[in-house]
Design a protein around this motif. Structure first.
Motif, PDB file in Angstrom:
ATOM      1  N   LYS A  81      51.152  31.015  31.706  1.00  0.00           N
ATOM      2  CA  LYS A  81      50.747  31.547  30.408  1.00  0.00           C
ATOM      3  C   LYS A  81      49.309  32.055  30.405  1.00  0.00           C
ATOM      4  CE  LYS A  81      53.947  28.707  27.709  1.00  0.00           C
ATOM      5  NZ  LYS A  81      54.083  27.709  26.628  1.00  0.00           N
ATOM      6  N   ILE A  82      48.435  31.478  31.240  1.00  0.00           N
ATOM      7  CA  ILE A  82      47.027  31.892  31.241  1.00  0.00           C
ATOM      8  C   ILE A  82      46.648  32.551  32.562  1.00  0.00           C
ATOM      9  CG2 ILE A  82      46.365  30.117  29.573  1.00  0.00           C
ATOM     10  CD1 ILE A  82      45.236  28.494  31.923  1.00  0.00           C
ATOM     11  N   GLU A  83      47.634  32.968  33.334  1.00  0.00           N
ATOM     12  CA  GLU A  83      47.368  33.567  34.633  1.00  0.00           C
ATOM     13  C   GLU A  83      46.532  34.834  34.491  1.00  0.00           C
ATOM     14  OE1 GLU A  83      50.763  34.732  37.127  1.00  0.00           O
ATOM     15  OE2 GLU A  83      50.313  32.961  38.313  1.00  0.00           O
ATOM     16  N   ASN A  84      46.927  35.738  33.582  1.00  0.00           N
ATOM     17  CA  ASN A  84      46.193  36.987  33.377  1.00  0.00           C
ATOM     18  C   ASN A  84      44.788  36.723  32.859  1.00  0.00           C
ATOM     19  OD1 ASN A  84      48.291  38.585  34.233  1.00  0.00           O
ATOM     20  ND2 ASN A  84      49.152  38.859  32.183  1.00  0.00           N
ATOM     21  N   LEU A  85      44.639  35.680  32.040  1.00  0.00           N
ATOM     22  CA  LEU A  85      43.305  35.321  31.544  1.00  0.00           C
ATOM     23  C   LEU A  85      42.407  34.858  32.686  1.00  0.00           C
ATOM     24  CD1 LEU A  85      41.527  34.998  29.032  1.00  0.00           C
ATOM     25  CD2 LEU A  85      42.399  32.656  28.807  1.00  0.00           C
ATOM     26  N   GLN A  86      42.975  34.149  33.631  1.00  0.00           N
ATOM     27  CA  GLN A  86      42.208  33.727  34.808  1.00  0.00           C
ATOM     28  C   GLN A  86      41.754  34.943  35.622  1.00  0.00           C
ATOM     29  OE1 GLN A  86      44.888  31.104  36.843  1.00  0.00           O
ATOM     30  NE2 GLN A  86      44.502  29.369  35.505  1.00  0.00           N
ATOM     31  N   TYR A  87      42.661  35.901  35.838  1.00  0.00           N
ATOM     32  CA  TYR A  87      42.305  37.113  36.573  1.00  0.00           C
ATOM     33  C   TYR A  87      41.166  37.853  35.863  1.00  0.00           C
ATOM     34  CZ  TYR A  87      46.808  36.492  38.965  1.00  0.00           C
ATOM     35  OH  TYR A  87      47.861  36.003  39.694  1.00  0.00           O
ATOM     36  N   LEU A  88      41.267  37.968  34.540  1.00  0.00           N
ATOM     37  CA  LEU A  88      40.234  38.689  33.777  1.00  0.00           C
ATOM     38  C   LEU A  88      38.891  37.984  33.872  1.00  0.00           C
ATOM     39  CD1 LEU A  88      39.495  40.948  31.786  1.00  0.00           C
ATOM     40  CD2 LEU A  88      40.186  39.412  29.923  1.00  0.00           C
ATOM     41  N   ALA A  89      38.884  36.658  33.733  1.00  0.00           N
ATOM     42  CA  ALA A  89      37.630  35.897  33.780  1.00  0.00           C
ATOM     43  C   ALA A  89      36.959  36.030  35.143  1.00  0.00           C
ATOM     44  CB  ALA A  89      37.906  34.432  33.448  1.00  0.00           C
ATOM     45  N   VAL A  90      37.763  35.915  36.203  1.00  0.00           N
ATOM     46  CA  VAL A  90      37.198  36.011  37.554  1.00  0.00           C
ATOM     47  C   VAL A  90      36.619  37.405  37.795  1.00  0.00           C
ATOM     48  CG1 VAL A  90      37.817  36.040  40.005  1.00  0.00           C
ATOM     49  CG2 VAL A  90      38.668  34.211  38.529  1.00  0.00           C
ATOM     50  N   THR A  91      37.313  38.446  37.347  1.00  0.00           N
ATOM     51  CA  THR A  91      36.833  39.817  37.565  1.00  0.00           C
ATOM     52  C   THR A  91      35.527  40.068  36.813  1.00  0.00           C
ATOM     53  OG1 THR A  91      39.145  40.512  37.741  1.00  0.00           O
ATOM     54  CG2 THR A  91      37.495  42.237  37.457  1.00  0.00           C
ATOM     55  N   ILE A  92      35.428  39.593  35.568  1.00  0.00           N
ATOM     56  CA  ILE A  92      34.197  39.783  34.789  1.00  0.00           C
ATOM     57  C   ILE A  92      33.041  39.029  35.434  1.00  0.00           C
ATOM     58  CG2 ILE A  92      33.098  39.276  32.578  1.00  0.00           C
ATOM     59  CD1 ILE A  92      35.753  39.871  31.218  1.00  0.00           C
ATOM     60  N   ILE A  93      33.309  37.800  35.901  1.00  0.00           N
ATOM     61  CA  ILE A  93      32.252  37.031  36.579  1.00  0.00           C
ATOM     62  C   ILE A  93      31.786  37.757  37.839  1.00  0.00           C
ATOM     63  CG2 ILE A  93      31.781  34.890  37.831  1.00  0.00           C
ATOM     64  CD1 ILE A  93      33.590  33.472  35.806  1.00  0.00           C
ATOM     65  N   ASP A  94      32.735  38.350  38.587  1.00  0.00           N
ATOM     66  CA  ASP A  94      32.389  39.128  39.777  1.00  0.00           C
ATOM     67  C   ASP A  94      31.443  40.275  39.419  1.00  0.00           C
ATOM     68  OD1 ASP A  94      33.752  37.616  41.540  1.00  0.00           O
ATOM     69  OD2 ASP A  94      35.450  38.961  41.778  1.00  0.00           O
ATOM     70  N   ILE A  95      31.785  40.998  38.356  1.00  0.00           N
ATOM     71  CA  ILE A  95      30.955  42.141  37.939  1.00  0.00           C
ATOM     72  C   ILE A  95      29.549  41.678  37.591  1.00  0.00           C
ATOM     73  CG2 ILE A  95      30.663  43.900  36.150  1.00  0.00           C
ATOM     74  CD1 ILE A  95      33.732  44.083  36.026  1.00  0.00           C
ATOM     75  N   ILE A  96      29.458  40.583  36.833  1.00  0.00           N
ATOM     76  CA  ILE A  96      28.141  40.079  36.416  1.00  0.00           C
ATOM     77  C   ILE A  96      27.328  39.616  37.623  1.00  0.00           C
ATOM     78  CG2 ILE A  96      26.987  38.244  35.118  1.00  0.00           C
ATOM     79  CD1 ILE A  96      29.297  38.401  33.102  1.00  0.00           C
ATOM     80  N   HIS A 114      27.100  49.778  43.299  1.00  0.00           N
ATOM     81  CA  HIS A 114      28.419  50.368  43.581  1.00  0.00           C
ATOM     82  C   HIS A 114      29.442  49.337  44.082  1.00  0.00           C
ATOM     83  CE1 HIS A 114      25.811  53.910  43.482  1.00  0.00           C
ATOM     84  NE2 HIS A 114      26.918  54.626  43.247  1.00  0.00           N
ATOM     85  N   LEU A 115      28.925  48.112  44.387  1.00  0.00           N
ATOM     86  CA  LEU A 115      29.853  47.058  44.805  1.00  0.00           C
ATOM     87  C   LEU A 115      30.835  46.673  43.687  1.00  0.00           C
ATOM     88  CD1 LEU A 115      27.431  44.696  46.794  1.00  0.00           C
ATOM     89  CD2 LEU A 115      29.175  46.238  47.732  1.00  0.00           C
ATOM     90  N   ILE A 116      30.485  46.981  42.430  1.00  0.00           N
ATOM     91  CA  ILE A 116      31.393  46.600  41.329  1.00  0.00           C
ATOM     92  C   ILE A 116      32.602  47.535  41.259  1.00  0.00           C
ATOM     93  CG2 ILE A 116      29.511  45.602  39.995  1.00  0.00           C
ATOM     94  CD1 ILE A 116      29.609  48.089  38.210  1.00  0.00           C
ATOM     95  N   ILE A 117      32.624  48.598  42.059  1.00  0.00           N
ATOM     96  CA  ILE A 117      33.791  49.500  42.059  1.00  0.00           C
ATOM     97  C   ILE A 117      35.042  48.739  42.506  1.00  0.00           C
ATOM     98  CG2 ILE A 117      34.815  51.505  43.195  1.00  0.00           C
ATOM     99  CD1 ILE A 117      32.067  52.786  43.239  1.00  0.00           C
ATOM    100  N   VAL A 118      34.895  47.879  43.506  1.00  0.00           N
ATOM    101  CA  VAL A 118      36.058  47.148  44.025  1.00  0.00           C
ATOM    102  C   VAL A 118      36.627  46.173  42.991  1.00  0.00           C
ATOM    103  CG1 VAL A 118      36.845  45.560  45.815  1.00  0.00           C
ATOM    104  CG2 VAL A 118      35.292  47.424  46.402  1.00  0.00           C
ATOM    105  N   PRO A 119      35.804  45.323  42.305  1.00  0.00           N
ATOM    106  CA  PRO A 119      36.390  44.446  41.277  1.00  0.00           C
ATOM    107  C   PRO A 119      37.092  45.211  40.154  1.00  0.00           C
ATOM    108  CG  PRO A 119      34.181  43.725  41.827  1.00  0.00           C
ATOM    109  CD  PRO A 119      34.378  45.028  42.515  1.00  0.00           C
ATOM    110  N   ILE A 120      36.489  46.319  39.729  1.00  0.00           N
ATOM    111  CA  ILE A 120      37.116  47.090  38.651  1.00  0.00           C
ATOM    112  C   ILE A 120      38.408  47.733  39.135  1.00  0.00           C
ATOM    113  CG2 ILE A 120      36.812  49.125  37.177  1.00  0.00           C
ATOM    114  CD1 ILE A 120      33.835  48.305  36.990  1.00  0.00           C
ATOM    115  N   SER A 121      38.446  48.193  40.379  1.00  0.00           N
ATOM    116  CA  SER A 121      39.679  48.752  40.940  1.00  0.00           C
ATOM    117  C   SER A 121      40.769  47.673  41.034  1.00  0.00           C
ATOM    118  CB  SER A 121      39.409  49.333  42.326  1.00  0.00           C
ATOM    119  OG  SER A 121      38.440  50.363  42.257  1.00  0.00           O
ATOM    120  N   ALA A 122      40.370  46.474  41.500  1.00  0.00           N
ATOM    121  CA  ALA A 122      41.339  45.380  41.588  1.00  0.00           C
ATOM    122  C   ALA A 122      41.857  44.990  40.211  1.00  0.00           C
ATOM    123  CB  ALA A 122      40.705  44.171  42.278  1.00  0.00           C
TER     124      ALA A 122
END
Length: 537
Positions: A81-96, A114-122
């Protein structure tokens, strides 16, 4: 035997996301290690941590620990139920974290942002919806804020807002392109998965149909090795219907297969594979005629086929006897009446009287034959009924013994289990009366005792009912055994030769089998009934 398994589109999609996220997690851990090792051991990259070395070092250490924790968490059960929320949280933390490292190195000018291109692509591939655009917006805003903060805290001559804007446009463009491509791929995947579901549903339906067919189906290779079979084939071929026992073709069926492979026009005769199984009619066909590799074997319960033929035979017999009975009985009655008139004549001689007795005896015999055949044809429309065999036998024995003036003894041995059969009660009484009368007559001639035995049994695995009528008579000669159920065959001068024939005809009309056996110097007629749940045509 494999049972088809349904495919879940949601489960398939979840597995794909897990694979993408796991690959992305390995990339993040490798990137964080490279950033830290490059900072510690590479002097050529002097821009790493040039603005804030302490912040760069601590952020790199935290990034490595965070990535290792996420990878370790991947081996634990996930909450769907919270799998997508986990993916979103991890990606935002990566960007920050990556923007923080970029800030510590000097901002957009160093290219680290430009390293944030990969997290946003993922993230765009994981979500394939507007969430990818949101991540691009988060990356653009954090890059702008980082650049604004650098200009505010440092006395820099040149700003790099244009580069930040170009980076933002790149992020949005990548996000939108991946969303579009991901959407197309997802639609194709969903279409393919739905088609797979439809095919598997069809396969499941075919599987259930084949398993529930009354016709036994076996698939073998060209060498006769068993590949697959349905439940009906197992019941027809095995002693107790257990699937694990059907490991290979019975020798009789294997021989029939070899004969057919040698001549594809060969027609197999009905075969009985064990004492508790019915006669089986086998037919063969190649699964792929052009290759002649695998062979389909179709097994039909021959008692059903013979029952259908029996019904047609009885109908034809009824029509025939109805049409000729009148033509035969009229002259027969005239002959018998003329003989009786001659017998009353005072001028009759003893020799002529003997001839008149022969005329009367044979007239009665012919009349008895006509009555028997008419009685058989009249019974053709009698419907089967569900009979409790043990209770029915007790009532039959009481009525049968009461019909004899002299003492008759019938030893009745009934199975402990309740036995149900599908038969017509009046025709069953006709069959047993004939068999019991024969048994008592021959027992009386052989032992001077009017005693017979009746036994009912129920097969523990197949639930097939069996009834045995046993007497102490001398039995039937070996040469005569195969002819005893033929019409007009008799070993007595006074018999019509129709008793056992009628018994056989009646039994086959209800998919039962009657057979003769010699057991412990006793004569046994065994009736093997069909399963009570089996339909009688």
């Amino acid at each position: 035997m494999l049972t088809p398994r349904a495919v879940s589109i949601d489960d398939e999609r979840r597995q794909q996301n897990n694979q993408i996220f796991n690959i992305y997690g390995l990339y993040r851990l490798l990137l964080s290690l490279i950033l830290l090792v490059s900072y510690l051991f590479t002097s050529d990259l002097n821009f790493l941590g040039s603005i804030d070395p302490d912040l760069y070092f601590k952020t790199s250490i935290f990034y490595i620990s965070f990535n290792a924790l996420i990878i370790f968490r991947g081996f634990l059960p996930k909450l769907e139920k919270i799998e997508n929320l986990q993916y979103l949280a991890v990606t935002i933390i990566d960007i920050i974290l990556l923007i923080t490292i970029s800030y510590a190195c000097g901002g957009v000018a160093t290219g680290m942002a430009h390293l944030i291109i990969v997290p946003i692509s993922a993230g765009s591939m994981l979500f394939q919806n507007r969430m990818g655009t949101f991540l691009a917006a988060v990356g653009t805003l954090t890059a702008f804020y980082s650049e604004f903060y650098l200009n505010f805290t440092l006395d820099r001559v040149e700003d790099f807002y244009v580069q930040v804007g170009l980076l933002g446009l790149t992020l949005f463009a990548i996000s939108l392109i991946l969303q579009y491509l991901g959407g197309k791929i997802q639609k194709n995947e969903m279409l393919a998965l739905r088609q797979a579901e439809d095919l598997q549903s069809l396969e499941e339906m075919n599987y259930q149909i084949i398993q529930r067919m009354h016709t036994g189906i076996i698939v073998v290779n060209s060498n006769g090795d068993l590949l697959n079979s349905n439940n009906s084939a197992i019941k027809l071929l095995t002693q107790d219907g257990k699937e694990e026992q059907l490991l290979e073709l019975p020798e009789k069926l294997a021989n029939e297969l070899r004969l057919w492979q040698a001549d594809n026009n060969y027609i197999s005769d009905p075969v009985t594979f064990n004492d508790s199984s019915p006669e089986v009619q086998a037919s063969f066909s190649y699964l792929q005629p052009e290759k002649k590799s695998s062979v389909l074997i179709f097994l039909e319960n021959y008692s059903k086929l013979s029952s259908r033929a029996q019904q047609l035979k009885l109908i034809s017999l009824g029509r025939l006897t109805a049409s000729i009975a009148h033509e035969i009985r009229n002259p027969l009655g005239a002959i018998s009446h003329a003989g009786q008139l001659l017998e009353e004549s005072p001028a009759i001689t003893p020799a002529d009287k003997r001839l008149l007795e022969i005329i009367e005896t044979h007239s009665k015999r012919v009349n008895s034959i006509i009555n028997n055949i008419l009685g058989l044809s009249r019974n053709q429309d009698m419907a089967p009924e569900l009979i409790s065999l043990n209770d029915w036998l007790e009532n039959f024995v009481d009525k049968f013994t009461a019909s004899y003036i002299d003492k008759v003894h019938i030893e009745l041995k009934l199975d402990e289990e309740a036995i149900l059969i599908r038969f017509n009660s009046s025709q069953l009484e006709q069959v047993l009366t004939n068999l019991c009368e024969n048994g008592i007559r021959y027992s009386l001639e052989e032992t001077s005792q009017a005693k017979i035995y009746i036994r009912s049994t129920l097969h523990s695995n197949t639930q097939i009912p069996t009834l045995e009528i046993i007497d102490n008579g001398p039995g039937i000669k070996a040469d005569d055994v195969e002819n005893i159920f033929e019409p007009f065959f008799t070993t007595e001068s006074s018999g019509t030769g129709l008793g056992l024939f009628i018994c056989k005809e009646i039994c086959e009309a209800y998919q039962a089998q009657i057979s003769y056996h010699r057991i412990d110097d006793k004569t046994c007629f065994r009736i093997r009934f069909s399963h009570p749940e089996q339909s009688i045509l």
